[in-house]
Design an enzyme around this catalytic site. Structure first.
Site, PDB file in Angstrom:
ATOM      1  N   TRP A  78     -17.588  13.359   8.705  1.00  0.00           N
ATOM      2  CA  TRP A  78     -17.223  12.642   7.482  1.00  0.00           C
ATOM      3  C   TRP A  78     -18.517  12.236   6.790  1.00  0.00           C
ATOM      4  O   TRP A  78     -19.447  11.769   7.444  1.00  0.00           O
ATOM      5  CB  TRP A  78     -16.375  11.409   7.785  1.00  0.00           C
ATOM      6  CG  TRP A  78     -15.066  11.705   8.411  1.00  0.00           C
ATOM      7  CD1 TRP A  78     -14.737  11.574   9.722  1.00  0.00           C
ATOM      8  CD2 TRP A  78     -13.911  12.177   7.728  1.00  0.00           C
ATOM      9  NE1 TRP A  78     -13.425  11.915   9.905  1.00  0.00           N
ATOM     10  CE2 TRP A  78     -12.891  12.298   8.691  1.00  0.00           C
ATOM     11  CE3 TRP A  78     -13.617  12.494   6.409  1.00  0.00           C
ATOM     12  CZ2 TRP A  78     -11.604  12.721   8.378  1.00  0.00           C
ATOM     13  CZ3 TRP A  78     -12.348  12.910   6.100  1.00  0.00           C
ATOM     14  CH2 TRP A  78     -11.361  13.026   7.072  1.00  0.00           C
ATOM     15  N   HIS A 138      13.632  -3.095 -15.472  1.00  0.00           N
ATOM     16  CA  HIS A 138      12.364  -3.445 -16.091  1.00  0.00           C
ATOM     17  C   HIS A 138      11.820  -4.719 -15.452  1.00  0.00           C
ATOM     18  O   HIS A 138      12.536  -5.466 -14.787  1.00  0.00           O
ATOM     19  CB  HIS A 138      12.557  -3.658 -17.593  1.00  0.00           C
ATOM     20  CG  HIS A 138      12.742  -2.385 -18.355  1.00  0.00           C
ATOM     21  ND1 HIS A 138      12.889  -2.362 -19.722  1.00  0.00           N
ATOM     22  CD2 HIS A 138      12.801  -1.093 -17.952  1.00  0.00           C
ATOM     23  CE1 HIS A 138      13.028  -1.119 -20.133  1.00  0.00           C
ATOM     24  NE2 HIS A 138      12.991  -0.326 -19.073  1.00  0.00           N
ATOM     25  N   GLU A 194      10.919  -7.548 -16.778  1.00  0.00           N
ATOM     26  CA  GLU A 194      11.546  -8.778 -17.248  1.00  0.00           C
ATOM     27  C   GLU A 194      12.910  -9.001 -16.583  1.00  0.00           C
ATOM     28  O   GLU A 194      13.244 -10.117 -16.192  1.00  0.00           O
ATOM     29  CB  GLU A 194      11.734  -8.738 -18.767  1.00  0.00           C
ATOM     30  CG  GLU A 194      10.434  -8.604 -19.544  1.00  0.00           C
ATOM     31  CD  GLU A 194      10.095  -7.165 -19.888  1.00  0.00           C
ATOM     32  OE1 GLU A 194       9.595  -6.921 -20.996  1.00  0.00           O
ATOM     33  OE2 GLU A 194      10.334  -6.272 -19.035  1.00  0.00           O
ATOM     34  N   THR A 237     -11.247  24.546  -1.217  1.00  0.00           N
ATOM     35  CA  THR A 237     -11.033  23.359  -0.393  1.00  0.00           C
ATOM     36  C   THR A 237      -9.815  23.524   0.495  1.00  0.00           C
ATOM     37  O   THR A 237      -9.820  23.144   1.671  1.00  0.00           O
ATOM     38  CB  THR A 237     -10.864  22.114  -1.287  1.00  0.00           C
ATOM     39  OG1 THR A 237     -12.067  21.895  -2.008  1.00  0.00           O
ATOM     40  CG2 THR A 237     -10.549  20.881  -0.463  1.00  0.00           C
ATOM     41  N   GLY A 255     -12.592  20.866  -4.595  1.00  0.00           N
ATOM     42  CA  GLY A 255     -14.005  20.643  -4.319  1.00  0.00           C
ATOM     43  C   GLY A 255     -14.810  20.758  -5.598  1.00  0.00           C
ATOM     44  O   GLY A 255     -14.343  20.417  -6.682  1.00  0.00           O
ATOM     45  N   SER A 267     -17.949  18.737   6.283  1.00  0.00           N
ATOM     46  CA  SER A 267     -18.012  17.536   5.443  1.00  0.00           C
ATOM     47  C   SER A 267     -17.364  16.318   6.080  1.00  0.00           C
ATOM     48  O   SER A 267     -17.248  15.282   5.427  1.00  0.00           O
ATOM     49  CB  SER A 267     -17.329  17.806   4.094  1.00  0.00           C
ATOM     50  OG  SER A 267     -15.960  18.132   4.283  1.00  0.00           O
TER      51      SER A 267
END
Length: 324
Positions: A175, A54, A56, A201, A255, A173
């Site tokens: 870029w 953790h 702590e 996509t 997409g 697409s």
């Protein structure tokens, strides 16, 4: 003599530190801890991969004897229950001689909820809590969502032209946005446990969905495919937004079909809208039908959280306005 920063400043630093644990700390919350003595940070800690140590425990180990008489700033109430993986953090803070603990958010886990604070106070430690609680919860949003609603915290990424297109009519697409915006998108990938696209996509772009930033290649998220069919090797098929299990943080990248499905199911909690200063005209729209019955229902759903320029592109970050 210069005065030390106030508690809120130290806690803000601890919250920023806590983000280092996302998403590797799953299934535990990503917690940050600063140990400060005489106005100087003596140690830092954040939840390690797999949830242990953790925050702590990590900070106390680094501080050693300097922890005695110091203040600990912790973004979540120190745990009050021991486990086979380690002792309770509230006991560790007491044993290290910490004299003051500042806590951001109270832990909703019934094994700790209020008990960690009470144990510290019973040991004579001064406790301040609810210090930047909302900000700490936001930094732990995936873990908090899983505990509160039993589902992933979902971020939807849209990269569009000014006229809301994600591609030309022929599907090209690359870029739309520039290098800085794309780098920011990779940083977002590194902070999510899983990433999802739709079948269209996958077939059009064959995306790798990995993290291509120096030093973060090992933070690439698990790849999910929204489909009612099968997924190729290296991918996991999910039939619907509601069917996703065992994931705390999910980034939906594309997409239009996948984006629309998550919005229609009201499963988007955060929206990243990257807009390039270009016009496409007649291209593929970013969204399809999202089930909006009345225009009035569209208002009041989203709150602007952040806005910035990334090179020539604009990033607007919105969060879903929800009750409770």
């Amino acid at each position: 003599m210069q005065r030390p920063p106030p508690d809120a400043d130290w806690m803000a630093a601890a919250i920023a530190l806590s983000r280092r644990g996302r998403p590797a700390s799953t299934p535990n919350p990503n917690v940050g801890c600063l140990i400060v003595k005489d106005g100087i940070v003596t140690a830092r800690g954040w939840t390690r991969p797999g949830g242990r140590p953790h925050a702590e425990a990590m900070a106390l180990m680094a501080a050693g004897g300097a922890a005695r008489g110091a203040t600990a700033y912790v973004t979540l109430e120190p745990c009050a229950h021991a486990s086979p993986r380690g002792p309770a953090c509230s006991d560790a803070l007491i044993g290290a001689g910490i004299t003051r603990v500042v806590i951001a958010a109270q832990d909703p886990d019934p094994r700790t909820d209020g008990k960690g604070i009470a144990r510290l106070q019973e040991a004579g430690i001064e406790v301040v809590f609810n210090m930047l609680a909302a900000e700490a919860r936001a930094a732990m949003a995936p873990w908090w969502m899983r505990r509160a609603r039993g589902r992933p915290f979902v971020t939807l990424k849209l990269a569009t032209s000014l006229d809301g297109c994600i591609a030309r009519a022929d599907g090209s697409s690359r870029w739309i946005t520039g290098a800085r915006a794309r780098a920011h998108g990779h940083l977002e990938r590194a902070q999510h446990q899983a990433i999802l696209v739709g079948r269209a996509t996958l077939e059009a772009d064959a995306p790798k969905l990995d993290v291509r930033l120096p030093g973060l290649a090992d933070r690439s998220p698990v790849k999910l495919l929204l489909t009612r069919g099968t997924a190729p090797e290296g991918w996991t098929a999910v039939a619907s937004p509601q069917a996703i299990a065992d994931v705390d943080s999910l980034l939906v990248e594309g997409g239009a079909g996948a984006a629309s499905a998550f919005l229609a199911a009201d499963r988007v909690d955060r929206l990243l809208l990257y807009r390039a200063p270009i016009l496409i005209g007649g291209g593929k729209p970013a969204l399809g039908d999202i089930g909006l019955a009345d225009l009035a229902d569209a208002h009041g759903r989203w709150r602007l959280q952040d806005s910035r320029l990334l090179g020539s592109d604009r990033l607007d970050v919105y969060e879903r306005a929800r009750e409770g």
